[in-house]
Motif scaffolding. Structure first.
Motif: not given
Length: 167
Positions: A18-26, A132-141, A146-151
């Protein structure tokens, strides 16, 4: 110690997938939800820094699909496909996200929109079929960055809308 409470937390069995990202948006929750669910908004902020999005088709409803291409700053195109599996406005969206319909490597994602005073707390949880797919998403992509930038892009976009309304 009287009155003290001990809390024991265990990591879920899926934590390594799992990847979990969060952010507070005003911005109000309804606006953040709208920006996340209407194609006219998504094309303005979706994706990491330097990426653009071209939508091929978009139907926001349970069972509906978003077929799109992410264009990287280096000219690489990334085909993307999402189908929405649950929608609870303005609180929660669940989806399956892959490169194409039927992608065996597609991951499940849940986005929640919680009230945070006058702001909105958004949390994105992505659950991959394998570690393996999670690690590939983190390391290769670079999925976390990217998720933090998107938020961040979403926050900047809805903040501008709020400012425009207030002016």
């Amino acid at each position: 110690m009287a009155g003290a409470r001990q809390e024991t937390r265990t990591e879920p069995a899926t934590a390594d997938r799992e990847i979990v990202l969060s952010r507070s948006i005003d911005a109000p929750r309804e606006l953040v939800f709208e920006a996340f669910t209407e194609v006219r908004h998504l094309s303005r902020w979706w994706g990491p820094e330097g990426f653009t999005t071209t939508t091929r088709s978009f139907e926001f409803r349970e069972g509906g699909e978003w077929d799109f291409v992410q264009h990287g700053p280096d000219g690489t195109d990334y085909p993307e496909w999402i189908t929405w599996t649950a929608i609870v406005p303005p609180e929660r969206i669940a989806m399956l996200h892959g490169e194409f319909r039927g992608d065996p490597n597609a991951f499940e994602s849940v986005v929640t929109f919680d009230l945070d005073g006058a702001a909105t707390r958004i949390e994105m949880r992505a659950l991959f079929p394998t570690k393996k797919l999670r690690d590939e998403a983190v390391e290769k992509y670079h999925a976390i960055e990217g998720g933090q930038q998107t938020l961040s892009s979403l926050a900047a976009y809805v903040t501008e809308i709020v400012k425009g309304v207030e002016d």
